[in-house]
Motif scaffolding. Structure first.
Motif, PDB file in Angstrom:
ATOM      1  N   ASP A 226      67.693 108.280  50.602  1.00  0.00           N
ATOM      2  CA  ASP A 226      68.699 109.143  51.227  1.00  0.00           C
ATOM      3  C   ASP A 226      69.029 108.752  52.658  1.00  0.00           C
ATOM      4  O   ASP A 226      69.848 109.415  53.318  1.00  0.00           O
ATOM      5  N   ARG A 227      68.427 107.691  53.149  1.00  0.00           N
ATOM      6  CA  ARG A 227      68.850 107.163  54.454  1.00  0.00           C
ATOM      7  C   ARG A 227      70.217 106.459  54.345  1.00  0.00           C
ATOM      8  O   ARG A 227      70.900 106.270  55.345  1.00  0.00           O
ATOM      9  N   LEU A 228      70.575 106.046  53.133  1.00  0.00           N
ATOM     10  CA  LEU A 228      71.789 105.266  52.915  1.00  0.00           C
ATOM     11  C   LEU A 228      73.032 106.141  52.889  1.00  0.00           C
ATOM     12  O   LEU A 228      73.075 107.159  52.204  1.00  0.00           O
ATOM     13  N   ARG A 229      74.048 105.695  53.618  1.00  0.00           N
ATOM     14  CA  ARG A 229      75.363 106.315  53.507  1.00  0.00           C
ATOM     15  C   ARG A 229      76.292 105.469  52.648  1.00  0.00           C
ATOM     16  O   ARG A 229      77.016 105.996  51.803  1.00  0.00           O
ATOM     17  N   HIS A 230      76.277 104.146  52.871  1.00  0.00           N
ATOM     18  CA  HIS A 230      77.244 103.286  52.196  1.00  0.00           C
ATOM     19  C   HIS A 230      76.739 101.849  52.260  1.00  0.00           C
ATOM     20  O   HIS A 230      75.943 101.497  53.134  1.00  0.00           O
ATOM     21  N   VAL A 231      77.199 101.022  51.318  1.00  0.00           N
ATOM     22  CA  VAL A 231      76.929  99.590  51.343  1.00  0.00           C
ATOM     23  C   VAL A 231      78.262  98.861  51.391  1.00  0.00           C
ATOM     24  O   VAL A 231      79.217  99.255  50.700  1.00  0.00           O
ATOM     25  N   VAL A 232      78.327  97.815  52.194  1.00  0.00           N
ATOM     26  CA  VAL A 232      79.520  96.970  52.225  1.00  0.00           C
ATOM     27  C   VAL A 232      79.097  95.539  51.902  1.00  0.00           C
ATOM     28  O   VAL A 232      78.228  94.974  52.566  1.00  0.00           O
ATOM     29  N   PHE A 233      79.725  94.981  50.870  1.00  0.00           N
ATOM     30  CA  PHE A 233      79.484  93.600  50.484  1.00  0.00           C
ATOM     31  C   PHE A 233      80.664  92.757  50.959  1.00  0.00           C
ATOM     32  O   PHE A 233      81.797  92.993  50.535  1.00  0.00           O
ATOM     33  N   VAL A 234      80.394  91.803  51.832  1.00  0.00           N
ATOM     34  CA  VAL A 234      81.456  90.979  52.418  1.00  0.00           C
ATOM     35  C   VAL A 234      81.496  89.642  51.682  1.00  0.00           C
ATOM     36  O   VAL A 234      80.678  88.759  51.908  1.00  0.00           O
ATOM     37  N   ASP A 235      82.445  89.513  50.751  1.00  0.00           N
ATOM     38  CA  ASP A 235      82.597  88.296  49.943  1.00  0.00           C
ATOM     39  C   ASP A 235      81.227  87.838  49.440  1.00  0.00           C
ATOM     40  O   ASP A 235      80.858  86.661  49.568  1.00  0.00           O
ATOM     41  N   ALA A 236      80.495  88.759  48.878  1.00  0.00           N
ATOM     42  CA  ALA A 236      79.060  88.575  48.643  1.00  0.00           C
ATOM     43  C   ALA A 236      78.700  88.495  47.165  1.00  0.00           C
ATOM     44  O   ALA A 236      79.407  89.019  46.295  1.00  0.00           O
ATOM     45  N   ASN A 237      77.567  87.861  46.899  1.00  0.00           N
ATOM     46  CA  ASN A 237      76.890  88.022  45.629  1.00  0.00           C
ATOM     47  C   ASN A 237      76.240  89.405  45.624  1.00  0.00           C
ATOM     48  O   ASN A 237      75.938  89.961  46.685  1.00  0.00           O
ATOM     49  N   VAL A 238      76.005  89.951  44.435  1.00  0.00           N
ATOM     50  CA  VAL A 238      75.319  91.233  44.328  1.00  0.00           C
ATOM     51  C   VAL A 238      74.130  91.073  43.395  1.00  0.00           C
ATOM     52  O   VAL A 238      74.127  90.214  42.510  1.00  0.00           O
ATOM     53  N   PRO A 239      73.079  91.873  43.578  1.00  0.00           N
ATOM     54  CA  PRO A 239      71.882  91.709  42.761  1.00  0.00           C
ATOM     55  C   PRO A 239      72.043  92.277  41.359  1.00  0.00           C
ATOM     56  O   PRO A 239      72.704  93.291  41.151  1.00  0.00           O
ATOM     57  N   VAL A 240      71.408  91.595  40.425  1.00  0.00           N
ATOM     58  CA  VAL A 240      71.266  92.074  39.049  1.00  0.00           C
ATOM     59  C   VAL A 240      69.784  91.959  38.714  1.00  0.00           C
ATOM     60  O   VAL A 240      69.171  90.911  38.949  1.00  0.00           O
ATOM     61  N   ASP A 241      69.215  93.022  38.195  1.00  0.00           N
ATOM     62  CA  ASP A 241      67.778  93.017  37.916  1.00  0.00           C
ATOM     63  C   ASP A 241      67.382  91.820  37.044  1.00  0.00           C
ATOM     64  O   ASP A 241      67.988  91.568  36.000  1.00  0.00           O
ATOM     65  N   GLY A 242      66.402  91.060  37.534  1.00  0.00           N
ATOM     66  CA  GLY A 242      65.888  89.928  36.788  1.00  0.00           C
ATOM     67  C   GLY A 242      66.654  88.636  36.971  1.00  0.00           C
ATOM     68  O   GLY A 242      66.243  87.591  36.444  1.00  0.00           O
ATOM     69  N   GLU A 243      67.780  88.673  37.697  1.00  0.00           N
ATOM     70  CA  GLU A 243      68.574  87.472  37.916  1.00  0.00           C
ATOM     71  C   GLU A 243      68.472  87.033  39.375  1.00  0.00           C
ATOM     72  O   GLU A 243      68.139  87.809  40.265  1.00  0.00           O
ATOM     73  N   THR A 244      68.794  85.772  39.629  1.00  0.00           N
ATOM     74  CA  THR A 244      68.679  85.197  40.959  1.00  0.00           C
ATOM     75  C   THR A 244      70.038  85.092  41.630  1.00  0.00           C
ATOM     76  O   THR A 244      71.083  85.301  41.007  1.00  0.00           O
TER      77      THR A 244
END
Length: 231
Positions: free
Chosen positions: A89-107
């Motif tokens: 609950d510390r999080l308000r928002h995430v911003v991904f700047v032309d980014a990769n994003v995580p997927v569980d179990g993937e690199t």
């Protein structure tokens, strides 16, 4: 007060955010650019991907930050996405700047042709080496900006690219803005395209290249500032 934690992509440190951070502070925000282990002034510190996730979580917890916007550029979208889940609950928002994003179990290297990168890491003592000025051509950068990037870059710890992400739920369940830099191409990695189907995600396009913190810092800061209105 909103607290921004800014994490740059591969080979870069906190210094990459200097102009964006200054503009965000003009908007009245508290800003914490972060260098990940093994990079820039933290060279020599052993690092895997979970080390970088820990770096981000510990920055938030050490400073006792709440109402946090985590910003991940390029590679750093992978550890930032995992850290966003872990700060609760510390999080308000995430911003991904032309980014990769995580997927569980993937690199980080999942989802795109990566044999050349893996070989480069193997040939360079476990590090993804820095690249020269020609690599940055066609990305909306001036010669001076390219020189800043090349001069400031450090070899990137290879294990951070080849270790799998650990997520308890799909990344699309987090409140997020995704910034697509059009000079870097208009297609999305499969994981990004899937996440953008979420009604919790917003897409913003920038007519610049993959390093907008250098090519369009004021515009990027404005988008980051506006992202909190969407959260």
């Amino acid at each position: 007060m909103t607290h921004f934690v800014l994490v740059a992509g591969a080979r870069l440190g906190a210094w990459a955010w200097d102009e964006v951070a200054a503009d965000l502070r003009e908007f009245g925000h508290d800003v914490h650019p972060l260098t990940l282990s093994g990079l820039a002034e933290k060279q020599g510190v052993p690092a895997g991907q979970q080390t970088h996730v820990k770096d981000i979580v510990e920055e938030v917890e050490r400073r006792e930050l709440r109402d946090v916007v985590l910003v991940g550029h390029s590679y750093s979208g992978v550890p930032v996405g995992q850290a966003a889940e872990r700060i609760g609950d510390r999080l308000r928002h995430v911003v991904f700047v032309d980014a990769n994003v995580p997927v569980d179990g993937e690199t980080f290297l999942s989802g795109w042709p990566s044999d050349e990168v893996r070989q480069s890491i193997a040939d360079n003592g476990g590090f993804w080496p820095i690249v020269g000025a020609p690599y940055y051509a066609g990305q909306g950068l001036t010669d001076e900006q390219i020189d800043r990037i090349v001069t400031g870059s450090t070899a990137h710890p290879g294990a951070t690219l080849t270790e799998p992400a650990v997520l308890a739920r799909p990344i699309g369940e987090l409140p997020a803005t995704y910034i697509k830099c059009l000079l870097d191409g208009d297609e999305f990695l499969p994981a990004v395209a899937e996440a953008l189907k979420s009604d919790r995600w917003r897409l913003v396009e920038m007519n610049t290249g993959h390093w907008p913190m250098f090519s369009r810092p004021r515009e990027l800061a404005g988008i980051l500032h506006e992202s909190i209105a969407e959260s």
